[in-house]
Design an enzyme around this catalytic site. Sequence first.
Site, PDB file in Angstrom:
ATOM      1  N   LYS A  10      -0.685  -3.624  15.168  1.00 40.09           N
ATOM      2  CA  LYS A  10       0.738  -3.910  15.023  1.00 40.09           C
ATOM      3  C   LYS A  10       1.419  -3.909  16.405  1.00 40.09           C
ATOM      4  CE  LYS A  10       1.030  -1.750  10.387  1.00 40.09           C
ATOM      5  NZ  LYS A  10       1.804  -0.760   9.572  1.00 40.09           N
ATOM      6  N   TYR A  50       3.988  -7.982   3.145  1.00 33.51           N
ATOM      7  CA  TYR A  50       4.537  -6.731   2.618  1.00 33.51           C
ATOM      8  C   TYR A  50       5.276  -6.936   1.292  1.00 33.51           C
ATOM      9  CZ  TYR A  50       3.263  -4.032   6.776  1.00 33.51           C
ATOM     10  OH  TYR A  50       2.567  -3.374   7.762  1.00 33.51           O
ATOM     11  N   PHE A  58      13.440   0.651   3.274  1.00 30.56           N
ATOM     12  CA  PHE A  58      13.114   0.340   4.668  1.00 30.56           C
ATOM     13  C   PHE A  58      12.457  -1.030   4.826  1.00 30.56           C
ATOM     14  CE2 PHE A  58       9.839   3.059   2.740  1.00 30.56           C
ATOM     15  CZ  PHE A  58       8.719   2.250   2.859  1.00 30.56           C
ATOM     16  N   ARG A  91     -10.442   2.260   6.805  1.00 27.08           N
ATOM     17  CA  ARG A  91      -9.281   3.071   6.365  1.00 27.08           C
ATOM     18  C   ARG A  91      -9.431   4.530   6.759  1.00 27.08           C
ATOM     19  NH1 ARG A  91      -4.790   0.829   3.734  1.00 27.08           N
ATOM     20  NH2 ARG A  91      -3.804   2.756   3.118  1.00 27.08           N
ATOM     21  N   THR A  97      -1.203   6.778   5.774  1.00 25.71           N
ATOM     22  CA  THR A  97      -0.066   5.906   6.100  1.00 25.71           C
ATOM     23  C   THR A  97       0.978   6.632   6.957  1.00 25.71           C
ATOM     24  OG1 THR A  97      -0.409   4.823   3.974  1.00 25.71           O
ATOM     25  CG2 THR A  97       1.693   4.417   5.073  1.00 25.71           C
ATOM     26  N   ARG A 108      -4.054   6.508  13.405  1.00 28.98           N
ATOM     27  CA  ARG A 108      -2.627   6.695  13.119  1.00 28.98           C
ATOM     28  C   ARG A 108      -2.157   8.097  13.498  1.00 28.98           C
ATOM     29  NH1 ARG A 108      -2.281   3.744   7.206  1.00 28.98           N
ATOM     30  NH2 ARG A 108      -1.774   1.644   7.945  1.00 28.98           N
ATOM     31  N   ASN A 122       2.715   2.993  12.566  1.00 28.90           N
ATOM     32  CA  ASN A 122       1.383   3.599  12.477  1.00 28.90           C
ATOM     33  C   ASN A 122       0.289   2.719  13.083  1.00 28.90           C
ATOM     34  OD1 ASN A 122       1.488   1.726  10.471  1.00 28.90           O
ATOM     35  ND2 ASN A 122       1.393   3.185   8.784  1.00 28.90           N
ATOM     36  N   HIS A 125      -2.740  -1.892  10.677  1.00 27.99           N
ATOM     37  CA  HIS A 125      -2.797  -2.141   9.239  1.00 27.99           C
ATOM     38  C   HIS A 125      -4.259  -2.325   8.857  1.00 27.99           C
ATOM     39  CE1 HIS A 125      -2.262  -3.966   5.310  1.00 27.99           C
ATOM     40  NE2 HIS A 125      -3.217  -4.791   5.687  1.00 27.99           N
ATOM     41  N   GLU A 136      -4.982 -10.719   1.631  1.00 25.50           N
ATOM     42  CA  GLU A 136      -4.493 -10.649   3.004  1.00 25.50           C
ATOM     43  C   GLU A 136      -5.300 -11.551   3.954  1.00 25.50           C
ATOM     44  OE1 GLU A 136      -2.780  -6.079   2.789  1.00 25.50           O
ATOM     45  OE2 GLU A 136      -4.653  -6.453   3.850  1.00 25.50           O
TER      46      GLU A 136
END
Length: 167
Positions: A10, A50, A58, A91, A97, A108, A122, A125, A136
Amino acid sequence: MVEQTLVLIKPDGLKKSLTGNILTRLSETKLEIVAAKITRVTRELAQEHYSHMKDKPFFEELIRYIRGELHQRRKVMAMVYWGEDAINKVRQLAGLTNPEEADPVSIRGAYGRITTKGVYENVIHTSRDKGEAEREIKLWFKPEEIIVDLYPTKTIEVNKTKQKVWT
Ligand code: IDP
Ligand code: MG
């Protein structure tokens, strides 16, 4: 089971020069990178990516975050990792998260933060499960950008489309 998963570095990860660290951490998994690019994130792509968060308070800030508006970096690095148990392996390394709840040695946990506006910055993704990975990967990549055949494709004839080529 051999799987594929989408990884995005990100804009905060790019701004903090974490690309090398993150790729090194991910290389521990021995998974293969089968697609990679630096890409701009349009509003449409961000909202689609998203879409499951659209009712969150948010959401608008999250769209600004992934588009790089909070970090003056209008890009993300998108990759597809491929191999045995890819989704969970990545992950696990990414961590939870919420960067404050994530294992401090996870990506993260080590590099994330919560902004004053309450968005979890974080750093990366990663897809949550097989269904999300498929949705995705198809959203972020065209079939010809991936060096293995992950999902069925078809060939269509496209007429009168414009394409930029080298002069
Ligand atoms: P994931 O990225 O771990 O899969 P998701 O629930 O899909 O988590 O949420 C997408 C992104 O939205 C997160 O990575 C994080 O940046 C942000 N986010 C999720 N939940 C919260 C929250 O409760 N507060 C602030 N930001 C959040
Ligand atoms: Mg998610």
